[in-house]
Scaffold this motif. Structure first.
Motif, mmCIF file in Angstrom:
data_model
loop_
_atom_site.group_PDB
_atom_site.id
_atom_site.type_symbol
_atom_site.label_atom_id
_atom_site.label_comp_id
_atom_site.label_asym_id
_atom_site.label_seq_id
_atom_site.Cartn_x
_atom_site.Cartn_y
_atom_site.Cartn_z
ATOM 1 N N THR A 155 0.818 -1.211 0.000
ATOM 2 C CA THR A 155 0.000 0.000 0.000
ATOM 3 C C THR A 155 0.856 1.266 0.000
ATOM 4 O O THR A 155 0.548 2.240 -0.692
ATOM 5 C CB THR A 155 -0.931 0.014 1.230
ATOM 6 O OG1 THR A 155 -1.780 -1.137 1.182
ATOM 7 C CG2 THR A 155 -1.789 1.266 1.252
ATOM 8 N N GLU A 156 1.945 1.239 0.782
ATOM 9 C CA GLU A 156 2.737 2.445 1.004
ATOM 10 C C GLU A 156 3.951 2.576 0.081
ATOM 11 O O GLU A 156 4.641 3.592 0.133
ATOM 12 C CB GLU A 156 3.185 2.492 2.466
ATOM 13 C CG GLU A 156 2.010 2.571 3.445
ATOM 14 C CD GLU A 156 2.456 2.666 4.892
ATOM 15 O OE1 GLU A 156 3.630 3.049 5.125
ATOM 16 O OE2 GLU A 156 1.652 2.358 5.786
ATOM 17 N N THR A 157 4.224 1.560 -0.722
ATOM 18 C CA THR A 157 5.324 1.658 -1.693
ATOM 19 C C THR A 157 4.815 1.248 -3.073
ATOM 20 O O THR A 157 3.700 0.748 -3.216
ATOM 21 C CB THR A 157 6.510 0.745 -1.313
ATOM 22 O OG1 THR A 157 6.164 -0.624 -1.579
ATOM 23 C CG2 THR A 157 6.867 0.906 0.154
ATOM 24 N N ARG A 158 5.668 1.431 -4.073
ATOM 25 C CA ARG A 158 5.325 1.020 -5.438
ATOM 26 C C ARG A 158 6.088 -0.229 -5.842
ATOM 27 O O ARG A 158 6.326 -0.465 -7.024
ATOM 28 C CB ARG A 158 5.641 2.157 -6.410
ATOM 29 C CG ARG A 158 4.792 3.406 -6.188
ATOM 30 C CD ARG A 158 5.091 4.448 -7.242
ATOM 31 N NE ARG A 158 6.507 4.812 -7.262
ATOM 32 C CZ ARG A 158 7.110 5.498 -8.213
ATOM 33 N NH1 ARG A 158 6.410 5.891 -9.266
ATOM 34 N NH2 ARG A 158 8.388 5.792 -8.141
ATOM 35 N N ILE A 159 6.424 -1.029 -4.845
ATOM 36 C CA ILE A 159 7.273 -2.180 -5.124
ATOM 37 C C ILE A 159 6.611 -3.192 -6.049
ATOM 38 O O ILE A 159 7.271 -3.906 -6.795
ATOM 39 C CB ILE A 159 7.707 -2.858 -3.798
ATOM 40 C CG1 ILE A 159 8.902 -3.770 -4.047
ATOM 41 C CG2 ILE A 159 6.548 -3.613 -3.136
ATOM 42 C CD1 ILE A 159 9.609 -4.182 -2.791
ATOM 43 N N ALA A 160 5.279 -3.264 -6.019
ATOM 44 C CA ALA A 160 4.576 -4.227 -6.874
ATOM 45 C C ALA A 160 4.400 -3.715 -8.298
ATOM 46 O O ALA A 160 4.161 -4.498 -9.211
ATOM 47 C CB ALA A 160 3.211 -4.559 -6.274
ATOM 48 N N GLU A 161 4.515 -2.409 -8.492
ATOM 49 C CA GLU A 161 4.268 -1.844 -9.817
ATOM 50 C C GLU A 161 5.325 -2.260 -10.822
ATOM 51 O O GLU A 161 5.022 -2.484 -11.986
ATOM 52 C CB GLU A 161 4.203 -0.316 -9.733
ATOM 53 C CG GLU A 161 3.009 0.190 -8.938
ATOM 54 C CD GLU A 161 2.955 1.706 -8.874
ATOM 55 O OE1 GLU A 161 3.710 2.344 -9.649
ATOM 56 O OE2 GLU A 161 2.182 2.249 -8.073
ATOM 57 N N SER A 162 6.551 -2.355 -10.371
ATOM 58 C CA SER A 162 7.624 -2.727 -11.296
ATOM 59 C C SER A 162 8.044 -4.171 -11.103
ATOM 60 O O SER A 162 9.030 -4.609 -11.657
ATOM 61 C CB SER A 162 8.837 -1.823 -11.073
ATOM 62 O OG SER A 162 9.301 -1.928 -9.746
ATOM 63 N N ALA A 163 7.270 -4.911 -10.313
ATOM 64 C CA ALA A 163 7.651 -6.293 -10.017
ATOM 65 C C ALA A 163 7.083 -7.241 -11.059
ATOM 66 O O ALA A 163 6.116 -6.946 -11.740
ATOM 67 C CB ALA A 163 7.139 -6.683 -8.638
ATOM 68 N N VAL A 164 7.695 -8.406 -11.162
ATOM 69 C CA VAL A 164 7.207 -9.466 -12.044
ATOM 70 C C VAL A 164 7.251 -10.768 -11.279
ATOM 71 O O VAL A 164 8.077 -10.962 -10.398
ATOM 72 C CB VAL A 164 8.057 -9.587 -13.323
ATOM 73 C CG1 VAL A 164 7.890 -8.369 -14.207
ATOM 74 C CG2 VAL A 164 9.518 -9.817 -12.999
ATOM 75 N N SER A 165 6.345 -11.671 -11.617
ATOM 76 C CA SER A 165 6.369 -12.999 -11.012
ATOM 77 C C SER A 165 7.330 -13.877 -11.802
ATOM 78 O O SER A 165 7.805 -13.508 -12.884
ATOM 79 C CB SER A 165 4.969 -13.604 -11.039
ATOM 80 O OG SER A 165 4.584 -13.856 -12.382
ATOM 81 N N VAL A 166 7.607 -15.042 -11.277
ATOM 82 C CA VAL A 166 8.472 -15.981 -11.989
ATOM 83 C C VAL A 166 7.829 -16.353 -13.322
ATOM 84 O O VAL A 166 8.502 -16.491 -14.344
ATOM 85 C CB VAL A 166 8.731 -17.232 -11.125
ATOM 86 C CG1 VAL A 166 9.466 -18.300 -11.927
ATOM 87 C CG2 VAL A 166 9.529 -16.860 -9.885
ATOM 88 N N SER A 167 6.503 -16.497 -13.301
ATOM 89 C CA SER A 167 5.802 -16.817 -14.549
ATOM 90 C C SER A 167 5.969 -15.684 -15.562
ATOM 91 O O SER A 167 6.179 -15.925 -16.752
ATOM 92 C CB SER A 167 4.316 -17.042 -14.266
ATOM 93 O OG SER A 167 4.128 -18.153 -13.434
ATOM 94 N N TYR A 168 5.883 -14.448 -15.077
ATOM 95 C CA TYR A 168 6.059 -13.313 -15.974
ATOM 96 C C TYR A 168 7.494 -13.276 -16.507
ATOM 97 O O TYR A 168 7.730 -12.940 -17.671
ATOM 98 C CB TYR A 168 5.735 -12.010 -15.249
ATOM 99 C CG TYR A 168 5.777 -10.798 -16.149
ATOM 100 C CD1 TYR A 168 4.693 -10.484 -16.968
ATOM 101 C CD2 TYR A 168 6.899 -9.988 -16.195
ATOM 102 C CE1 TYR A 168 4.730 -9.389 -17.801
ATOM 103 C CE2 TYR A 168 6.943 -8.883 -17.029
ATOM 104 C CZ TYR A 168 5.852 -8.581 -17.833
ATOM 105 O OH TYR A 168 5.898 -7.504 -18.670
#
Length: 455
Positions: A155-168
């Motif tokens: 919620t408080e960071t943008r860490i998921a915005e530039s993240a990718v899963s192993v599948s990705y």
């Protein structure tokens, strides 16, 4: 009580080692039983994913807990493993263990920082431990807090915005190889969560000729409908291998689904057309010898590091913010954990004081019938309360006097002053009220002293 974590992951062990210790869901219950059977382990959670196998335990003694957790891994040591699991294990205790669990939940310890899968996997591991009654007050608090921390980080960071899963990452690798996925034929083997993520990412990247195969035909049919693909029956599987450009494999099988001899025949029938295989499964689903076959190129989960590295810099900026959040939450968790250490003392103290209070109440009730005037009742109450004060302070006063001549005597005195806030500006220092008796410690109040004269 302390918290420990012992495990191995993609940083400490290659996939060939990790797959030896991967625990299928059907074995989670027996694994939890085994973990808690070791001396000193009172609570336990086992987390097994494609990139890590680790145990988190509440223990009475840290060294005993580490020894038990090591034996837990050793007990799963297969004879064909090249080396001892101990050489790949990491050990964390106390604040370091809490930090590790929080970082894992927040995806800061993942191969792909910020990927969303690990939080779901951690929840599943915790739910399994709850269902198996292998957790208690400590780990329940820890894992609920870890889930809360992970949500706060997202919620408080943008860490998921530039993240990718192993599948990705696998899809990114495919896109680098072919540049455009709309002209390639992709076969996804598997119908689980990672296979579904691969299908979703393939469609998002423009893949139009998507084929899905797996043992659960109903699930395969559902994925094919959801992602505009085609379900492949078992009878048509070999033909699909011959036609595919990319195969992404992610099933729960514990053996090779694509073996070297089978794939050599597939390569012959393809007549020189290259085939790219990406094995995301742990244990691996594709025989590593397949990579020796001409025109077939095999990548496993460890080969995805190059794709992961591409986004690392941007994610690392957000990770710094996430680490600050985790540090703050660790302090709160440690304060709670330390409070557990004094809880038995607090309970015993309250029990002791309550027993003294009840005893004095009984004595007062017995004497109340003999008190008539207001002065007699006042004298009775003064006697009861003074007696209670003397009894409460008797033990600590005696201890202070006994320790006065010892090296730590001053520490005892300082502790008492802090516990009772004796140095506060507003501490009561008023003299006794008119007619009130100042009773020296250790002496009985006037109401309890023998009276002179007859009687």
């Amino acid at each position: 009580m302390n918290i420990i974590v012992v495990g191995l992951n993609h940083r400490t062990a290659p996939v060939a080692v990790r797959e030896r210790f991967a625990l299928p869901e059907a074995e989670w219950g027996s694994a939890l039983d085994r973990l808690r059977s070791y001396r000193g382990v009172t609570e336990g959670v086992v987390l097994s994913t494609c990139n890590r196998v680790e145990v988190c335990a509440a223990v009475r003694n840290t060294d005993e807990g580490f020894e038990g957790a090591t034996r837990f891994f050793t007990s799963y040591h297969r004879p064909d493993t090249l080396d001892s699991p101990a050489s790949h294990l990491y050990y964390y205790a106390s604040a370091d263990a809490i930090r590790h669990v929080f970082r894992v939940a927040s995806s800061l310890d993942s191969m792909v920082v910020g990927e969303p899968q690990i939080l779901g996997q951690l929840k599943d591991a915790f739910d399994a431990a709850l269902a198996h009654k292998s957790t208690g007050v400590v780990l329940n608090k820890l894992f609920k807090k870890a889930i809360s921390v992970a949500k706060r980080v997202r919620t408080e960071t943008r860490i998921a915005e530039s993240a990718v899963s192993v599948s990705y990452a696998a899809v990114e690798l495919a896109r680098k190889i072919f540049r455009r996925l709309d002209r390639t034929r992709v076969l996804v083997m598997g119908s689980g969560e990672m296979a579904e993520l691969a299908a979703r990412n393939l469609v998002a990247q423009g893949a139009e000729e998507l084929r899905i195969a797996g043992r659960n035909q109903a699930r395969v049919d559902a994925l094919a409908r959801d992602y505009a693909g085609h379900a492949v029956s078992r009878d048509a599987f070999l033909a699909e291998l011959i036609e595919a450009d990319i195969v992404i494999c992610s099933t729960g099988a514990d053996h090779y689904l694509l073996e070297a001899a089978q794939m050599a025949e597939v390569a012959r029938l393809r007549r020189g057309r290259p085939l790219f295989l990406i094995d995301l499964a742990v244990p691996r689903n594709i025989d590593p010898r397949v990579n020796d076959i001409e025109d077939i190129f095999l990548y496993n989960i460890d080969d995805l590091n190059s794709v992961v590295e591409a986004n690392r810099r941007e994610r690392d900026k957000e990770a710094i913010k996430a680490e600050a959040i985790i540090a703050e939450e660790i302090e709160r968790m440690m304060q709670w954990l330390k409070s557990l250490e004094v809880t038995p003392t607090i309970v015993d103290l309250r029990t002791r004081v309550e027993s003294l209070r009840r005893a004095e109440v009984e004595r007062a009730v017995a004497r109340l019938g003999r008190a008539g005037t207001a002065d007699e009742i006042r004298a009775l109450l003064d006697g009861v309360t003074s007696a209670l004060v003397n009894k409460l302070l008797h033990a600590p006063v005696v201890a202070l006097k006994q320790e006065a001549n010892h090296p730590e005597g001053a520490l005892y005195a300082e502790t008492v002053r802090k516990l009772f806030r004796l140095d506060e500006e507003n501490a009561s220092s008023a003299p006794p009220a008119a007619g009130e008796e100042r009773v020296p410690l250790g002496e009985a109040p006037a109401a309890d002293r023998p009276r002179s004269g007859s009687g």
